[in-house]
Structure formats: structure tokens, C-alpha cells
Scaffold this motif. Structure first.
Motif, PDB file in Angstrom:
ATOM      1  N   LYS A  36      44.174  38.384  40.229  1.00 37.17           N
ATOM      2  CA  LYS A  36      44.125  39.010  38.909  1.00 37.17           C
ATOM      3  C   LYS A  36      44.149  40.534  39.036  1.00 37.17           C
ATOM      4  O   LYS A  36      44.837  41.230  38.279  1.00 37.17           O
ATOM      5  CB  LYS A  36      42.879  38.552  38.151  1.00 37.17           C
ATOM      6  CG  LYS A  36      42.860  38.960  36.692  1.00 37.17           C
ATOM      7  CD  LYS A  36      41.689  38.321  35.956  1.00 37.17           C
ATOM      8  CE  LYS A  36      41.657  38.735  34.504  1.00 37.17           C
ATOM      9  NZ  LYS A  36      40.503  38.113  33.788  1.00 37.17           N
ATOM     10  N   LYS A  37      43.411  41.054  40.011  1.00 39.12           N
ATOM     11  CA  LYS A  37      43.417  42.499  40.250  1.00 39.12           C
ATOM     12  C   LYS A  37      44.783  42.962  40.743  1.00 39.12           C
ATOM     13  O   LYS A  37      45.234  44.055  40.399  1.00 39.12           O
ATOM     14  CB  LYS A  37      42.337  42.857  41.267  1.00 39.12           C
ATOM     15  CG  LYS A  37      40.915  42.687  40.749  1.00 39.12           C
ATOM     16  CD  LYS A  37      39.890  43.094  41.796  1.00 39.12           C
ATOM     17  CE  LYS A  37      38.473  42.935  41.270  1.00 39.12           C
ATOM     18  NZ  LYS A  37      37.452  43.313  42.290  1.00 39.12           N
ATOM     19  N   ASN A  85      40.287  30.531  45.238  1.00 39.51           N
ATOM     20  CA  ASN A  85      38.911  30.508  44.741  1.00 39.51           C
ATOM     21  C   ASN A  85      38.831  29.976  43.306  1.00 39.51           C
ATOM     22  O   ASN A  85      38.232  30.578  42.418  1.00 39.51           O
ATOM     23  CB  ASN A  85      38.274  31.905  44.809  1.00 39.51           C
ATOM     24  CG  ASN A  85      36.767  31.865  44.600  1.00 39.51           C
ATOM     25  OD1 ASN A  85      36.119  30.855  44.853  1.00 39.51           O
ATOM     26  ND2 ASN A  85      36.214  32.970  44.132  1.00 39.51           N
ATOM     27  N   ASP A 101      39.904  34.076  48.705  1.00 37.36           N
ATOM     28  CA  ASP A 101      40.165  34.711  47.415  1.00 37.36           C
ATOM     29  C   ASP A 101      40.990  35.974  47.661  1.00 37.36           C
ATOM     30  O   ASP A 101      40.509  36.936  48.261  1.00 37.36           O
ATOM     31  CB  ASP A 101      38.845  35.059  46.724  1.00 37.36           C
ATOM     32  CG  ASP A 101      39.040  35.492  45.280  1.00 37.36           C
ATOM     33  OD1 ASP A 101      40.181  35.835  44.912  1.00 37.36           O
ATOM     34  OD2 ASP A 101      38.055  35.494  44.515  1.00 37.36           O
ATOM     35  N   TYR A 157      40.797  40.971  50.754  1.00 36.74           N
ATOM     36  CA  TYR A 157      40.605  39.553  50.445  1.00 36.74           C
ATOM     37  C   TYR A 157      39.148  39.201  50.725  1.00 36.74           C
ATOM     38  O   TYR A 157      38.413  39.983  51.361  1.00 36.74           O
ATOM     39  CB  TYR A 157      41.526  38.694  51.316  1.00 36.74           C
ATOM     40  CG  TYR A 157      41.254  38.831  52.791  1.00 36.74           C
ATOM     41  CD1 TYR A 157      40.307  38.049  53.446  1.00 36.74           C
ATOM     42  CD2 TYR A 157      41.949  39.784  53.556  1.00 36.74           C
ATOM     43  CE1 TYR A 157      40.047  38.207  54.800  1.00 36.74           C
ATOM     44  CE2 TYR A 157      41.698  39.944  54.901  1.00 36.74           C
ATOM     45  CZ  TYR A 157      40.745  39.158  55.520  1.00 36.74           C
ATOM     46  OH  TYR A 157      40.477  39.314  56.858  1.00 36.74           O
ATOM     47  N   SER A 158      38.721  38.053  50.237  1.00 37.54           N
ATOM     48  CA  SER A 158      37.366  37.563  50.504  1.00 37.54           C
ATOM     49  C   SER A 158      37.453  36.117  50.957  1.00 37.54           C
ATOM     50  O   SER A 158      38.200  35.321  50.374  1.00 37.54           O
ATOM     51  CB  SER A 158      36.497  37.643  49.241  1.00 37.54           C
ATOM     52  OG  SER A 158      36.448  38.956  48.734  1.00 37.54           O
ATOM     53  N   HIS A 169      42.147  37.799  45.238  1.00 39.69           N
ATOM     54  CA  HIS A 169      41.929  38.673  44.073  1.00 39.69           C
ATOM     55  C   HIS A 169      43.234  38.923  43.317  1.00 39.69           C
ATOM     56  O   HIS A 169      43.651  40.067  43.078  1.00 39.69           O
ATOM     57  CB  HIS A 169      41.277  39.979  44.505  1.00 39.69           C
ATOM     58  CG  HIS A 169      39.992  39.778  45.260  1.00 39.69           C
ATOM     59  ND1 HIS A 169      38.847  39.304  44.646  1.00 39.69           N
ATOM     60  CD2 HIS A 169      39.683  39.931  46.571  1.00 39.69           C
ATOM     61  CE1 HIS A 169      37.871  39.206  45.545  1.00 39.69           C
ATOM     62  NE2 HIS A 169      38.358  39.560  46.724  1.00 39.69           N
ATOM     63  N   LYS A 185      47.102  33.484  37.795  1.00 36.20           N
ATOM     64  CA  LYS A 185      46.120  34.555  37.984  1.00 36.20           C
ATOM     65  C   LYS A 185      46.779  35.926  37.957  1.00 36.20           C
ATOM     66  O   LYS A 185      46.258  36.869  37.350  1.00 36.20           O
ATOM     67  CB  LYS A 185      45.369  34.353  39.304  1.00 36.20           C
ATOM     68  CG  LYS A 185      44.292  33.280  39.229  1.00 36.20           C
ATOM     69  CD  LYS A 185      43.318  33.402  40.399  1.00 36.20           C
ATOM     70  CE  LYS A 185      42.102  32.526  40.190  1.00 36.20           C
ATOM     71  NZ  LYS A 185      41.056  32.760  41.214  1.00 36.20           N
TER      72      LYS A 185
END
Length: 314
Positions: A284-285, A267, A280, A306-307, A282, A76
């Protein structure tokens, strides 16, 4: 095979003038430029890219240091780096280390000799002090907290995420909570943070409730064989990846055991298919932001949100 001296001789110009034409230098007359370009075409001359890069001081090539490519976490981050690099015409070179500090140091040498413009460390295996020493050769960006060291970084607040997860499980009444990690907490900042959050929130030592060296689905099955041994009754397991969580799920299903509440990371689609909660980060970001820092050379430390994707098992 023709070289730059042949072009200079046949065009009646100096090597310096030929070099200026090859590098689109503005201070060359139209007549000389056309004469040189004609000779280049006749000789089918291709300039040495490494030599040109040394002249320009940039290779437009970013090195991404990874332990291995067989892990969705690194995939990712790499995806984010490559997409951003493609947009502005940069190349990306993947540099595996297998967590060997000597190999990682060899990539610092490539930065020193200008074969690479910058390095992105997705997971380091040398100390932050050692990494900081090598930033004088070019930008080195870490995908983790670099603390008080003068090293640019882009990362998620894992400590906050793990604390939230363990508090959620504690408040929900889960009593026996297991954990999986990949690398030892002695060398991995992420693993250390995970364990510290567990012990702080739950108020108990983690030993006896943890399985190390997990990164794949097969590792998850191995971990499950420990968590489901007779006499152990883990009702929730916080894993270090969705693939590991799916391995635990598969083991419980194959052995007709009650599924514990599973928490994954990254995720991935498998977490939605099997309907388990995941964090998650993130990635990739984070990869995209790391690339932007590598190109800009700015000294920044960016913390990404984060999520927690909460799902109830079927």
C-alpha cells in the motif's frame, strides 16, 4: 447541443476568450467573464473535457496498469494509489493487460495522446528498454527494480527478503524446502530473484522443488498435491502469496497430513488466522509512493523496507 462557438457568438466574445473563462485564465475582464458565464448557464453548456485537458496539458487522470484485479498483491498497490489520488482530486483508471504486451503498448499510446497524465506499472509485460522509450510521452513508474534504465521505480528489495527467509530456514534445520511462484522466471523478475536466492543460499538446483503458475488458494491446493505426493517430504514451503499458502494448509488438513512450515507473502488476515509466517512488502505504501512520483514527474528510484512477520503454527 450547444458548443463553444455558440457561447462565443451569443456572448459577443471570441472562442479564445470563452476558453480562457472555462479554464479560469486571469486575463479576462469581469464584464466579459460575467457575460460568458450567463450564456453558459442559459445554454446549459458543458465543455468537452478532453478538449479542455489538451489545452491545460493535463487530465488529472493516472493510469494503473495491472495484469488483473483478482489478486491481493495488486489490490494493495491500487489501494495506496487511490487513497493518495483522492486527497488531491485525481482520478485513477485501472488498465488490465492479462500480461499481453500489445495491450500494455496501447496504454503507452494513451499516454502519448495525453488521455492520461502518467502510468503506474504494477507488473510489466514489455521489456524495460521498450518502457524507457515511452517515458518521453510522460511519467511511467514501475513497481519493480528498473536497473540502469531511466525509469522511475518504487519497489521492495525482494532479493534481500528471500535470502533472509532461506537462510532462516537453513539455520533452523529445514532440509527439504519447496517454493511456489506465479509467472515463469523467464518473464518475471520477482520469480527469477526468488529462484536465484534459493539456489545461492541452499546450494542446490530448484527444479523438482518448485511449482509454477500459482496465485490463488486453489492453486495452492494444486501445488500441495505435488509437494505431498508419496516419496516427497517437504518440511517447509515458501509460497508467493498468503492465499497460495492457505491452499496448501487446507490440503494438508483435509488429507490429515503433517503441516509443513509455511511462508506466505502480503501479510493478509488469513496468515494471522492460520498462524503462518509471511513477508510484508508494504504494498500500500509502495502504491502511494508510486502515485507521488507519477504526479511529480521526478526521476527517482525508491527502495522500500520489508518486514518478516514470524508466527509459529498452532
Amino acid at each position: 447541443m450547444a458548443n463553444i462557438k455558440d457561447v462565443a457568438k451569443l456572448s459577443g466574445c471570441s472562442v479564445t476568450t470563452v476558453s480562457r473563462v472555462l479554464n479560469n485564465h486571469p486575463h479576462v475582464s469581469k464584464e466579459k467573464k460575467q457575460r460568458i458565464l450567463t450564456v453558459i448557464k442559459e445554454l446549459d453548456y458543458a465543455p468537452n473535457s478532453q478538449a479542455r485537458d489538451l489545452i491545460l496539458g493535463a487530465s488529472k487522470n493516472i493510469g494503473v496498469v495491472i495484469p488483473n484485479v483478482n489478486h491481493s498483491y495488486f489490490e494493495k498497490i491500487i489501494s495506496g494509489v487511490i487513497e493518495s489520488a483522492f486527497e488531491i482530486g485525481y482520478a485513477v483508471t485501472l488498465l488490465p493487460t492479462n500480461y499481453d504486451p500489445k495491450i500494455e503498448k496501447s496504454y503507452f499510446q494513451q499516454l502519448k495522446t495525453k488521455r492520461l497524465d502518467a502510468l503506474i506499472l504494477t507488473s510489466k509485460c514489455n521489456s524495460l528498454a521498450e518502457i524507457e522509450k515511452n517515458t518521453k510521452y510522460g511519467p511511467i513508474i514501475c513497481c519493480e527494480d528498473t536497473q540502469n534504465y531511466a525509469i522511475p521505480s518504487v519497489y521492495a528489495d525482494r532479493g534481500k527478503a528471500y535470502t533472509e527467509i532461506f537462510n532462516y530456514l537453513k539455520d533452523a534445520g529445514y532440509k527439504n524446502i519447496g517454493v511456489t511462484i506465479n509467472r515463469s522466471e523467464e518473464v518475471s523478475a520477482s520469480s527469477k530473484t526468488n529462484i536465484e536466492s534459493y539456489e545461492k543460499v541452499l546450494g542446490i538446483p530448484i527444479e523438482g522443488n518448485i511449482v509454477r503458475n500459482c496465485s490463488t488458494m486453489e492453486d495452492g491446493k494444486m501445488a500441495a498435491s505435488y509437494f505431498f505426493e508419496e516419496g516427497r517430504n517437504f518440511d517447509a514451503i515458501v509460497t508467493n502469496g498468503d492465499h497460495v499458502a492457505s491452499g496448501i494448509y487446507k490440503y494438508a488438513k483435509d488429507h490429515q497430513l503433517s503441516q509443513p512450515l509455511l511462508i506466505g507473502q502480503e501479510n493478509l488476515a488469513i496468515s494471522e488466522v492460520l498462524s503462518f509466517t509471511t513477508i510484508d512488502f508494504h504494498l500500500k505504501k509502495i502504491g502511494s509512493a508510486a502515485f507521488q512520483l507519477a504526479v511529480s514527474g521526478e526521476m527517482e528510484k525508491q527502495i522500500f523496507p520489508y518486514s518478516i512477520i514470524k508466527r509459529m503454527p498452532d
